[in-house]
Each structure stands twice: as structure tokens, then as C-alpha cells.
Design an enzyme around this catalytic site. Structure first.
Site, PDB file in Angstrom:
ATOM      1  N   GLU A  21      -1.930  -9.334  -0.741  1.00 56.84           N
ATOM      2  CA  GLU A  21      -3.373  -9.447  -0.514  1.00 56.84           C
ATOM      3  C   GLU A  21      -4.153  -9.367  -1.823  1.00 56.84           C
ATOM      4  O   GLU A  21      -5.122 -10.108  -2.026  1.00 56.84           O
ATOM      5  CB  GLU A  21      -3.826  -8.348   0.453  1.00 56.84           C
ATOM      6  CG  GLU A  21      -3.292  -8.547   1.863  1.00 56.84           C
ATOM      7  CD  GLU A  21      -3.621  -7.401   2.792  1.00 56.84           C
ATOM      8  OE1 GLU A  21      -4.325  -7.629   3.777  1.00 56.84           O
ATOM      9  OE2 GLU A  21      -3.166  -6.254   2.519  1.00 56.84           O
ATOM     10  N   GLY A  23      -0.219  -5.120   0.737  1.00 56.04           N
ATOM     11  CA  GLY A  23      -1.426  -5.061  -0.071  1.00 56.04           C
ATOM     12  C   GLY A  23      -1.285  -5.747  -1.412  1.00 56.04           C
ATOM     13  O   GLY A  23      -2.268  -6.210  -1.987  1.00 56.04           O
ATOM     14  N   ALA A  78       0.847  -1.185   0.000  1.00 56.63           N
ATOM     15  CA  ALA A  78       0.000   0.000   0.000  1.00 56.63           C
ATOM     16  C   ALA A  78       0.891   1.246   0.000  1.00 56.63           C
ATOM     17  O   ALA A  78       2.069   1.183   0.349  1.00 56.63           O
ATOM     18  CB  ALA A  78      -0.912   0.002   1.219  1.00 56.63           C
ATOM     19  N   GLU A  95       3.610  -5.982   7.261  1.00 56.99           N
ATOM     20  CA  GLU A  95       2.953  -4.882   7.974  1.00 56.99           C
ATOM     21  C   GLU A  95       3.407  -4.750   9.428  1.00 56.99           C
ATOM     22  O   GLU A  95       3.422  -3.633   9.971  1.00 56.99           O
ATOM     23  CB  GLU A  95       1.424  -5.061   7.927  1.00 56.99           C
ATOM     24  CG  GLU A  95       0.787  -4.798   6.568  1.00 56.99           C
ATOM     25  CD  GLU A  95       0.755  -6.018   5.677  1.00 56.99           C
ATOM     26  OE1 GLU A  95       0.080  -5.965   4.633  1.00 56.99           O
ATOM     27  OE2 GLU A  95       1.424  -7.028   5.994  1.00 56.99           O
TER      28      GLU A  95
END
Length: 258
Positions: free
Chosen positions: A113, A110, A65, A133
Site C-alpha cells: 500500500e 501495508g 504493518a 491481509e
């Protein structure tokens, strides 16, 4: 049409390239909005039979992200951000047409993911996967804690999430995170060949297969009942009649998606 995506439709397969190579294709609000919109296009455009998502450049699928968007968020704003991300990735997962991840480099945070929300994954030999993370004092929030456990098991998932380590493509293959590992220059051709093969099958049946498989992990559904209802629904289609007739007549079926 899209701010951050480059799309190209060829032989029923939509290539979706996240095009922020200078940021290693990091997910920001614009990328997430574009991904939400492209799923709508995939679902509603009858010329699209399937799609794959990849990243621009040789280094990164999606490196994570865009952390700059996290700075200064309140807890409520963080929750809204997470729900938005989960919603986008759930739309990919629930799409009735196959969406595959062609992981051409780093798939971190992300990006990992996003790849897991696709129906399955192919990786280039240089691909790397991870959920780092914890290094930022946070946790995966776009479905990573759930889908990683589903795909590789709780022990391996927690090791990856708690250490923040990366795994290479061969380890991802051994763990069941990806289906195929190929040289980078063969990645898109291999992805396209699989999707073109799927494109020769009955489209409505393909959609029902995805729906039934997703029901395994949906606590609001009985997966076996979903399978029964999807099986029965196929019997109301022209494709089922064409498929069975073609089999009995020893010819190739010509599916119309009806």
C-alpha cells in the site's frame, strides 16, 4: 530528527530509508508518524526537488504493518487506525514533488500500500508484492483495495487480495504495478537517475502534472477541468516564459520554480 527513518539529501533528491531491518521494516505508529513528517519536509524544503522511499537491508521494502499493534483493538479504534494510515499515504500521493518507491524486497500488506501511494514504483529483481491481509481475517485498509484496482484492474487486484498470494517483480511489471525491474545493486542508481532527470524540468509544471493525474481518481474533481486550470496556472509562471523562450532560442531552459 526521525525515529525510524534515515534521510539523505543529494543533488535535490531526498533518500528516505525506513530503518527497522530487524522487523523487516514493518509499519508501526512511529514509522507512520515519521512518514507524515517527512512529507512535510519534502513539501516545504526548497532544496528538495524529489524523494524516494526504500527499506533498510536486502530483504524487505516493508513487509507489512506491525500486527502486534492490531491486537485488542475495538472496531472504532480499528477505523481510526485505518483512517490515519490512509491520511499518511494520501499525503504522499498528493505531494507536489515526486515521491517514488524503490522496492528492494518484500512489499506486503501495508508495504504494498505504501509503494502504491508513491507516484510510481521501481523494483529490484528480488521484490515481491502482495496483500495477504485476508490470512489474518482482515482486509487492506491503507488504500490498498482502491489503488491496486486503479493500477492493475479489478480482476487482477481481487485475485491478489482474495488469495493473499504474492507476485514477483516481473509479474508486477507485466501487470503495470511497477515501471522498471532492475538488479538490486542497480535499484537506487536507476531511481536516482529518473528523479534527477525529472529535476531538470519545470518544478511547478511537475506539481501540476501530479495534481491533474491524481484528479482522475478523485470523485470530488472533474479531471479535465483540473487539467485546464493547471495548464492555465502554468501561464502565470516565470518557468513557462523561460521554457518557451529557451525552446525558441534553441538553448537549455534554466527553471527557477517560480
Amino acid at each position: 530528527m526521525y525515529q525510524t527513518l534515515v534521510t539523505q539529501l543529494e543533488a535535490g533528491v531526498l533518500a528516505v530509508t525506513i530503518n527497522r531491518p530487524e522487523k523487516l521494516n514493518a509499519l508501526n505508529k512511529e514509522v507512520m508518524d515519521d512518514l507524515f513528517s517527512v512529507v512535510t519536509e519534502i513539501e516545504t524544503n526548497p532544496e528538495i526537488k524529489s524523494a524516494y522511499i526504500t527499506g533498510a537491508g536486502p530483504k524487505s521494502f516493508v513487509a507489512g504493518a506491525d500486527i502486534s499493534e492490531f491486537v485488542g483493538l475495538s472496531q472504532q479504534e480499528a477505523a481510526e487506525l485505518a483512517r490515519r494510515g490512509q491520511n499518511v499515504f494520501s499525503r504522499i500521493e498528493r505531494c507536489s514533488k515526486p515521491i517514488v518507491a524503490a522496492v528492494n524486497g518484500f512489499a506486503l500488506g501495508g508495504g504494498c500500500e505504501l509503494s502504491m501511494s508513491c507516484h510510481f514504483r521501481l523494483a529490484a529483481e528480488n521484490a515481491r508484492f502482495g496483500q495477504p491481509e485476508v490470512n489474518l481475517g482482515i482486509i487492506p485498509a491503507y488504500g490498498g483495495t482502491q489503488r491496486l484496482v486503479q493500477l492493475v484492474g479489478k480482476g487482477r487486484a481481487l485475485e491478489l487480495i482474495l488469495t493473499g498470494n504474492m507476485i514477483d517483480a516481473q509479474t508486477a511489471l507485466q501487470w503495470g504495478l511497477v515501471n522498471h525491474v532492475v538488479p538490486q545493486d542497480e535499484l537506487l542508481a536507476k531511481t536516482r537517475s529518473l528523479l534527477e532527470l525529472i529535476g531538470t524540468k519545470a518544478p511547478l509544471a511537475v506539481g501540476h502534472c501530479i495534481k491533474a493525474a491524481n484528479a482522475v481518481y478523485d470523485e470530488t474533481q472533474n479531471g479535465f477541468e483540473t487539467e485546464v486550470s493547471s495548464f492555465a496556472a502554468c501561464f502565470g509562471t516565470e518557468d513557462m516564459r523561460e521554457g518557451t523562450s529557451a525552446f525558441l532560442e534553441k538553448r537549455k531552459a534554466q527553471f527557477a520554480g517560480k
